[in-house]
Design an enzyme around this catalytic site. Structure first.
Site, PDB file in Angstrom:
ATOM      1  N   ASN A 120     -28.810 -52.818  31.997  1.00 25.06           N
ATOM      2  CA  ASN A 120     -29.753 -52.166  31.081  1.00 25.06           C
ATOM      3  C   ASN A 120     -29.433 -50.684  30.998  1.00 25.06           C
ATOM      4  O   ASN A 120     -29.041 -50.059  31.990  1.00 25.06           O
ATOM      5  CB  ASN A 120     -31.190 -52.344  31.598  1.00 25.06           C
ATOM      6  N   HIS A 162     -31.107 -47.147  30.446  1.00 26.50           N
ATOM      7  CA  HIS A 162     -32.457 -46.584  30.563  1.00 26.50           C
ATOM      8  C   HIS A 162     -32.395 -45.055  30.394  1.00 26.50           C
ATOM      9  O   HIS A 162     -31.553 -44.395  31.012  1.00 26.50           O
ATOM     10  CB  HIS A 162     -33.058 -46.921  31.934  1.00 26.50           C
ATOM     11  N   SER A 193     -29.306 -43.752  32.582  1.00 20.88           N
ATOM     12  CA  SER A 193     -28.737 -44.581  33.652  1.00 20.88           C
ATOM     13  C   SER A 193     -28.362 -45.947  33.094  1.00 20.88           C
ATOM     14  O   SER A 193     -29.035 -46.469  32.206  1.00 20.88           O
ATOM     15  CB  SER A 193     -29.782 -44.814  34.758  1.00 20.88           C
ATOM     16  N   ASP A 224     -36.717 -51.721  35.888  1.00 24.07           N
ATOM     17  CA  ASP A 224     -35.877 -50.520  36.020  1.00 24.07           C
ATOM     18  C   ASP A 224     -35.531 -50.191  37.480  1.00 24.07           C
ATOM     19  O   ASP A 224     -35.411 -49.026  37.855  1.00 24.07           O
ATOM     20  CB  ASP A 224     -36.565 -49.301  35.377  1.00 24.07           C
TER      21      ASP A 224
END
Ligand code: GRF
Length: 226
Positions: free
Chosen positions: A114, A116, A143, A152
């Protein structure tokens, strides 16, 4: 892995500018990737137009079709079936704005990363740019992390960092972080495509993220200081 193209599925919810960076990199063969399919959970996501323009498979699994909100479990079931057909090596969440269940994440046919917009573990969740300013942070950025059931919170692979300017607003900061994202995501995808996190079978494998001792410990950091 390092001879063949890395097959990627991308999940999106909105504009898809990060998706576009991957589409462009595939087109110019700057990255050894093949985007095998895109899933959008929003029927009005601009990312759908980008996918269609690039003639890439797109599955629109909208939460609001016919005025009714699709349950996340229904979305996940459809998404899982679709991903199993595409058989990606890697799943990339690029602006995908739903929290996924542990069951889905564990059942996915490939590891997932992911993107972020903060320097995790700081500012998980939403409104990261405004929160960074309100908190008088000196540095901010984005990130790429491994997706796990906790929001997260998976291992951070890499970060891109900038210095917040006194003149920055949430909007300007968002734009500046976006520019970093367009470097960070392809960089990480490049490393993965080259086999940096492959197991003995040449499959992407984040179960052990150890890298050679001569390399810095994760997360790897890119600094963009003016
Ligand atoms: C990015 O800022 C990303 O960090 C966050 O959602 C945004 C997506 O932007 N997860 P886009 O759809 O790629 O333009």
């Amino acid at each position: 892995m390092n001879k063949q193209k890395l097959k990627i599925a991308v999940l999106v919810s909105g504009n898809g500018s990060n998706l576009q960076v991957l589409i462009d990199a595939q087109k110019t063969a700057e990255l050894p990737i093949e985007i095998v399919g895109i899933i959008s959970n929003k029927e009005d996501a601009y990312a759908i137009k980008r996918a269609n323009k690039a003639a890439i498979n797109i599955a629109v699994l909208s939460h609001t079709s016919s005025g009714k909100r699709m349950k996340i479990s229904t979305f996940e079931q459809h998404a899982l079936n679709q991903l199993k057909k595409w058989q990606p090596d890697l799943i990339v969440l690029a602006g995908f704005m739903r929290v996924l269940s542990a069951g889905f994440i564990n059942a996915c046919p490939a590891p997932m990363i992911n993107l972020h917009p903060s320097l995790l573990p700081k500012f998980k969740g939403l409104n990261t740019h405004a929160r960074a300013i309100d908190n008088h942070e000196v540095y901010h950025g984005c990130s790429v992390h491994v997706v796990t059931a906790e929001l997260d919170a998976g291992t951070v692979i890499a970060q891109a960092i900038l210095k917040i300017k006194t003149s920055d607003t949430a909007a300007t900061l968002q734009n500046r972080v976006h520019e970093l994202e367009y470097k960070l995501l392809p960089w990480v995808v490049h490393l993965i495509a080259k086999g940096m996190f492959a197991n003995d079978n040449q499959k992407v494998d984040f179960s052990q993220l150890a890298t050679p001792e001569c390399l810095p410990a994760l997360p790897w950091k890119l600094a963009f200081f003016e």
